[in-house]
Design an enzyme around this catalytic site. Sequence first.
Site, PDB file in Angstrom:
ATOM      1  N   GLY A  89       0.831  -1.194   0.000  1.00 31.27           N
ATOM      2  CA  GLY A  89       0.000   0.000   0.000  1.00 31.27           C
ATOM      3  C   GLY A  89       0.868   1.248   0.000  1.00 31.27           C
ATOM      4  N   LEU A 136      -1.205   7.283   2.455  1.00 36.69           N
ATOM      5  CA  LEU A 136      -0.405   8.075   3.392  1.00 36.69           C
ATOM      6  C   LEU A 136       0.434   7.186   4.291  1.00 36.69           C
ATOM      7  CD1 LEU A 136      -2.927  10.863   4.270  1.00 36.69           C
ATOM      8  CD2 LEU A 136      -0.820  11.043   2.956  1.00 36.69           C
ATOM      9  N   ALA A 137      -0.176   6.115   4.807  1.00 36.85           N
ATOM     10  CA  ALA A 137       0.556   5.262   5.737  1.00 36.85           C
ATOM     11  C   ALA A 137       1.691   4.541   5.020  1.00 36.85           C
ATOM     12  CB  ALA A 137      -0.397   4.259   6.377  1.00 36.85           C
ATOM     13  N   GLY A 138       1.401   3.980   3.855  1.00 33.01           N
ATOM     14  CA  GLY A 138       2.391   3.186   3.142  1.00 33.01           C
ATOM     15  C   GLY A 138       3.520   4.026   2.563  1.00 33.01           C
ATOM     16  N   ARG A 170     -19.520  13.361  13.584  1.00 31.67           N
ATOM     17  CA  ARG A 170     -20.166  12.755  12.422  1.00 31.67           C
ATOM     18  C   ARG A 170     -21.279  11.784  12.757  1.00 31.67           C
ATOM     19  NH1 ARG A 170     -14.697  11.832   8.914  1.00 31.67           N
ATOM     20  NH2 ARG A 170     -14.473  14.052   8.476  1.00 31.67           N
ATOM     21  N   HIS A 201     -18.113   5.851   4.946  1.00 33.20           N
ATOM     22  CA  HIS A 201     -16.964   6.685   4.643  1.00 33.20           C
ATOM     23  C   HIS A 201     -15.646   6.123   5.157  1.00 33.20           C
ATOM     24  CE1 HIS A 201     -14.679  10.265   4.073  1.00 33.20           C
ATOM     25  NE2 HIS A 201     -14.465  10.434   5.348  1.00 33.20           N
ATOM     26  N   GLU A 255      -5.517   3.255   8.002  1.00 34.05           N
ATOM     27  CA  GLU A 255      -6.924   2.857   8.178  1.00 34.05           C
ATOM     28  C   GLU A 255      -7.057   1.342   8.336  1.00 34.05           C
ATOM     29  OE1 GLU A 255      -9.619   4.753   5.423  1.00 34.05           O
ATOM     30  OE2 GLU A 255     -11.310   3.519   6.079  1.00 34.05           O
ATOM     31  N   ARG A 290     -14.535   8.159  14.434  1.00 30.02           N
ATOM     32  CA  ARG A 290     -13.360   8.972  14.156  1.00 30.02           C
ATOM     33  C   ARG A 290     -13.760  10.425  13.954  1.00 30.02           C
ATOM     34  NH1 ARG A 290     -10.985  11.056   9.705  1.00 30.02           N
ATOM     35  NH2 ARG A 290     -12.242   9.956   8.165  1.00 30.02           N
ATOM     36  N   LEU A 301      -5.879  11.306   8.383  1.00 27.39           N
ATOM     37  CA  LEU A 301      -4.628  11.705   7.738  1.00 27.39           C
ATOM     38  C   LEU A 301      -3.542  11.790   8.800  1.00 27.39           C
ATOM     39  CD1 LEU A 301      -5.950  14.478   5.310  1.00 27.39           C
ATOM     40  CD2 LEU A 301      -5.743  12.031   4.938  1.00 27.39           C
TER      41      LEU A 301
HETATM   42  C1  LIG Z   1     -13.586  11.162   0.190  1.00 24.92           C
HETATM   43  C2  LIG Z   1     -12.779  11.054   1.434  1.00 24.92           C
HETATM   44  C3  LIG Z   1     -12.354  12.194   2.094  1.00 24.92           C
HETATM   45  C4  LIG Z   1     -11.594  12.092   3.254  1.00 24.92           C
HETATM   46  N1  LIG Z   1     -11.189  13.250   3.875  1.00 24.92           N
HETATM   47  C5  LIG Z   1     -10.419  13.156   4.993  1.00 24.92           C
HETATM   48  C6  LIG Z   1      -9.961  14.339   5.635  1.00 24.92           C
HETATM   49  O1  LIG Z   1     -10.237  15.449   5.217  1.00 24.92           O
HETATM   50  N2  LIG Z   1      -9.194  14.202   6.732  1.00 24.92           N
HETATM   51  C7  LIG Z   1      -8.844  12.982   7.225  1.00 24.92           C
HETATM   52  O2  LIG Z   1      -8.117  12.936   8.207  1.00 24.92           O
HETATM   53  N3  LIG Z   1      -9.265  11.850   6.617  1.00 24.92           N
HETATM   54  C8  LIG Z   1     -10.045  11.902   5.525  1.00 24.92           C
HETATM   55  N4  LIG Z   1     -10.478  10.746   4.921  1.00 24.92           N
HETATM   56  C9  LIG Z   1      -9.989   9.443   5.392  1.00 24.92           C
HETATM   57  C10 LIG Z   1      -8.585   9.200   4.874  1.00 24.92           C
HETATM   58  O3  LIG Z   1      -8.431   9.707   3.594  1.00 24.92           O
HETATM   59  C11 LIG Z   1      -8.221   7.715   4.822  1.00 24.92           C
HETATM   60  O4  LIG Z   1      -8.576   7.097   5.999  1.00 24.92           O
HETATM   61  C12 LIG Z   1      -6.727   7.566   4.651  1.00 24.92           C
HETATM   62  O5  LIG Z   1      -6.264   8.313   3.577  1.00 24.92           O
HETATM   63  C13 LIG Z   1      -6.335   6.117   4.496  1.00 24.92           C
HETATM   64  O6  LIG Z   1      -4.955   6.050   4.211  1.00 24.92           O
HETATM   65  P1  LIG Z   1      -4.198   4.678   4.167  1.00 24.92           P
HETATM   66  O7  LIG Z   1      -2.776   5.013   3.866  1.00 24.92           O
HETATM   67  O8  LIG Z   1      -4.464   3.920   5.403  1.00 24.92           O
HETATM   68  O9  LIG Z   1      -4.842   3.839   2.987  1.00 24.92           O
HETATM   69  P2  LIG Z   1      -5.206   4.180   1.457  1.00 24.92           P
HETATM   70  O10 LIG Z   1      -4.895   5.566   1.083  1.00 24.92           O
HETATM   71  O11 LIG Z   1      -6.571   3.681   1.253  1.00 24.92           O
HETATM   72  O12 LIG Z   1      -4.193   3.307   0.644  1.00 24.92           O
HETATM   73  C14 LIG Z   1      -4.313   1.935   0.504  1.00 24.92           C
HETATM   74  C15 LIG Z   1      -3.184   1.446  -0.347  1.00 24.92           C
HETATM   75  O13 LIG Z   1      -3.137   0.037  -0.274  1.00 24.92           O
HETATM   76  C16 LIG Z   1      -3.056  -0.519  -1.554  1.00 24.92           C
HETATM   77  N5  LIG Z   1      -3.641  -1.847  -1.467  1.00 24.92           N
HETATM   78  C17 LIG Z   1      -4.824  -2.212  -0.925  1.00 24.92           C
HETATM   79  N6  LIG Z   1      -4.974  -3.549  -0.992  1.00 24.92           N
HETATM   80  C18 LIG Z   1      -3.876  -4.032  -1.584  1.00 24.92           C
HETATM   81  C19 LIG Z   1      -3.443  -5.332  -1.947  1.00 24.92           C
HETATM   82  N7  LIG Z   1      -4.168  -6.401  -1.683  1.00 24.92           N
HETATM   83  N8  LIG Z   1      -2.255  -5.447  -2.580  1.00 24.92           N
HETATM   84  C20 LIG Z   1      -1.471  -4.369  -2.862  1.00 24.92           C
HETATM   85  N9  LIG Z   1      -1.842  -3.131  -2.516  1.00 24.92           N
HETATM   86  C21 LIG Z   1      -3.021  -2.961  -1.894  1.00 24.92           C
HETATM   87  C22 LIG Z   1      -3.749   0.462  -2.454  1.00 24.92           C
HETATM   88  O14 LIG Z   1      -3.310   0.291  -3.767  1.00 24.92           O
HETATM   89  C23 LIG Z   1      -3.283   1.772  -1.828  1.00 24.92           C
HETATM   90  O15 LIG Z   1      -2.008   2.085  -2.323  1.00 24.92           O
HETATM   91  C24 LIG Z   1     -11.257  10.830   3.774  1.00 24.92           C
HETATM   92  C25 LIG Z   1     -11.689   9.685   3.119  1.00 24.92           C
HETATM   93  C26 LIG Z   1     -12.483   9.790   1.980  1.00 24.92           C
HETATM   94  C27 LIG Z   1     -13.028   8.550   1.374  1.00 24.92           C
END
Ligand SMILES: Cc1cc2nc3c(=O)[nH]c(=O)nc-3n(C[C@H](O)[C@H](O)[C@H](O)COP(=O)(O)OP(=O)(O)OC[C@H]3O[C@@H](n4cnc5c(N)ncnc54)[C@H](O)[C@@H]3O)c2cc1C
Lengths: 245, 640
Positions: free
Chosen positions: B43, B46-48, B333, B404, B428, B438, B444
């Site tokens: 992934g 942001l985290a990855g 929320r 969401h 997440e 949350r 983020l």
């Molecule tokens: C529309 C929207 C608006 C938002 N606005 C806000 C905000 O304003 N403030 C806030 O704090 N949060 C907000 N959030 C929440 C926040 O964006 C997410 O919780 C956060 O970005 C998740 O980040 P992540 O790095 O955990 O995962 P993600 O960004 O979901 O990344 C997941 C990654 O894993 C990869 N992946 C998944 N499964 C596999 C697999 N099996 N094999 C290989 N790769 C895989 C994907 O390709 C991707 O690269 C919002 C969410 C949404 C939907």
Amino acid sequence: MKLSLKIWRQEGPDKEGRLVRYQVEANPHMSFLEMIDVLNEQLIKAGEDPVEFDHDCREGICGSCNMVINGVPHGPLRGTAACQLHMRHYKDGDTIVIEPWLARGFPIIKDLVVDRSAFDRIIAAGGYVSVDTGSAPDANAIPIEKVKSDTAFDYATCIGCGACVAACPNASASLFTASKIAHLALLPQGDAERKTRVVRMVDQMEKEGFGDCSNHGACEVVCPKEIPIDAIAFMRREYMKAVLS
Amino acid sequence: MSDSILNARIPEGRLEDKWQNFLDSCKLVNPNNKRKHTIIVVGTGLAGASSAASLAELGYNVKAFCIQDSARRAHSIAAQGGINAAKNYHDDGDTVWRLFYDTIKGGDYRAREANVYRLAQISNNIIDQSVAQGVPFAREYGGLLANRSFGGAQVSRTFYARGQTGQQLLLGAYQALSKMVDAGKVEMLPRQEMLDLVVIEGKARGIITRNLVTGEYERHVADAVLLCTGGYGNVFYLSTNAKNSNVTAAWRCYKRGAYFANPCYTQIHPTCIPVSGDYQSKLTLMSESLRNDGRVWVPKNADDKRPPNQIPESDRDYYLERRYPSFGNLVPRDVASRNAKHVVDDGRGVGARGVAVYLDFADSINRLGVDAISARYGNLFDMYERITGENPYEKPMRIYPAVHYTMGGLWVDYHLMSTIPGLFVLGEANFSDHGANRLGASALMQGLSDGYFVISHTLGDYIANNSFPDVSDSNEAFAEVESESSQRIEKLLSIQGERTVLEFHRDLGKIMWDNVGMSRNREGLGSAISEIQKLRDEFWQNLKVPGQATTYNKNLEFAGRVADFLELGELMAKDALHREESCGGHFREEYQTEEGEALRNDEEFTYVAAWEYSDLNGESTLHKENLEFERVAPSQRSYK
Ligand SMILES: Cc1cc2nc3c(=O)[nH]c(=O)nc-3n(C[C@H](O)[C@H](O)[C@H](O)COP(=O)(O)OP(=O)(O)OC[C@H]3O[C@@H](n4cnc5c(N)ncnc54)[C@H](O)[C@@H]3O)c2cc1C
Ligand code: FES
């Protein structure tokens, strides 16, 4: 509404592609991609292969979707990615031609799906600020003029979709490359590396097989984020300054 | 059910000192030794992206994977509103303590105190790091950073980049990642899907992936695996998540022994564009920041069908302001969503389908002018108009809640390690910091805190404390897991039934939304479980996947993900059924106050429910991590 579609079908990178005609029943509230979903369901039910296309956010920010719609990358609306286009802009009986990005730098994978990894390699050639995690000063230590920061933002909004390349008669990646160069060069944080950055990124862009810019301006017209072409002039000045100093 | 108590490995000391105490005492890896270790990061959200970049900077060899064609397209790119930090740049009384307190309270006292405190402490570093990378946060005319308010807080602590905060933060992290690709320390593998985890001698030692272009299976060996694969909101089919967001990686790890925590905690966001028809493929969020200047209302009378501009003030019900005078439109929320559902269930919903409420900017436009509102929300207003064909400067927006975010996820301890040693879970995908609800702008923050600032230390401690016998990809365990993965794919293709993946996914989504959504009850949850089982059986007998396994095939990818959602959905319902209380986003109709607010049962449910998969019968066993509140006393959340 009933629509006639002509869609580019190509089984794989080395296969011949061709336009294939389909009929689909759409509803004005649907998004353009939802209309293709409907077609794909129809095809699967009929035992045919669905049309492959890249998509993810479906709200114009991830840069995944890429289709040339009636000759125009992302279709007729300004500042709008294909996934944000809605069928209310079409009428019953319309014919819509859908093709992939066609450019030397973007080889076709299947149907509308292309390989845009060249863009990642351009960014990896210096499209960043070298600051390791944990080494940053307080965020307010360097005030930045609001106007400057806003302008940098205008360039930073690039979603890396590649429409600029697809629209350009020379298949140049100048708008993409320039917008990253301008974003970082306008901020004090990006200043230290601005000379090496512009030279490396421009060289990489050429290596990837993208053409030169001849100020045609088609890129700025189709950019879903409406990034202005003056980014390219900025990039040229940066490049000249870097190689002459 | 088992009551075994999970050890979260929370460091000793006062809440304020725990993280420092950990840093002072954790083991370090010699810089020359780091390059001998390969770390897999699945992934690039942001985290990855942040963890891959930071670990590579420290000297580890990193292999990073994502589904999309570029790391930059991860779902994080779509976050709109902002990111919290306790900078207190505006001297409105914010402190680390307050950010911690708001987050714990916002989570309805179902999160781990120590994690949340650490998150608040680290929040400020994230802003520093991002600005240094060139993230163009909004600024005041004096050149300093600007802030806005978000729900659940009475201070202004949210940093933002127009309505594109996630995009700018992710591009910052992606560029940091690209820098390490450039340095040869990260191997980036896009268009690859992790299908399973390989566990050898009890430790996570690698993954099996499928190349999404060629269909080939690949084996990747490492000394630790970081899962940064995002949330599972798409189990509801319609959600604000990107189409590729899925649970597969986490679910396969669950089936290999990682516990799944609080799967029923789902966030339903109050301000999304309502569903317009059956063809709908996803829902679009309108950022919570809009509630700073927009007022939520519905007509007082159910039979009032006048256009909004013709309904006089006296016939409008600004129900949030009425019920929650001190937080008004900025209640958290879960509260905002439930209230919207109430007025719609009451027959007072608006719009053609009657399933929406108004979010009205007329007052703010009168007070501040169109230009000021457009500067704040211009891109969101444009987005709304593009989708609905209506102009929100002239006509109030119609909004309705939508799925969401998922607070639940794989269980992790304070080190972000799952119950499988060497498998870490960030962002997440884990369950860690948000409890049962949350607060806005905190995902983020958590993703970047985990990725930039926590994992480098906790992973180092793990590497330093363990030995890693040589493993090669010809190891039997790799062969076995690969063959299971490929058989599954073959099976999906071979059914050749009558119904498409999309149809099954929609059906599942409907069961989930109707029974495991904003409001839940015993009967509905019970029937959801049996309906999901039935649907799952049908899926494996009547699915039709077109094409082949050896070319790009989106339908085949989705089929694998929907298969996992069909199992996850059942566990969510089961978890919701067992939690006989209402807390945060989990609202059980049987447990509410007289005023209709969530009624917790602290006596019995102050724990994290962590489910263990059993190979034998596919059943799951409950384990509990008791939550201890040393510094804040859980109270009934009030936003009145
Ligand atoms: C529309 C929207 C608006 C938002 N606005 C806000 C905000 O304003 N403030 C806030 O704090 N949060 C907000 N959030 C929440 C926040 O964006 C997410 O919780 C956060 O970005 C998740 O980040 P992540 O790095 O955990 O995962 P993600 O960004 O979901 O990344 C997941 C990654 O894993 C990869 N992946 C998944 N499964 C596999 C697999 N099996 N094999 C290989 N790769 C895989 C994907 O390709 C991707 O690269 C919002 C969410 C949404 C939907
Ligand atoms: S699908 Fe993300 S920009 Fe179109």
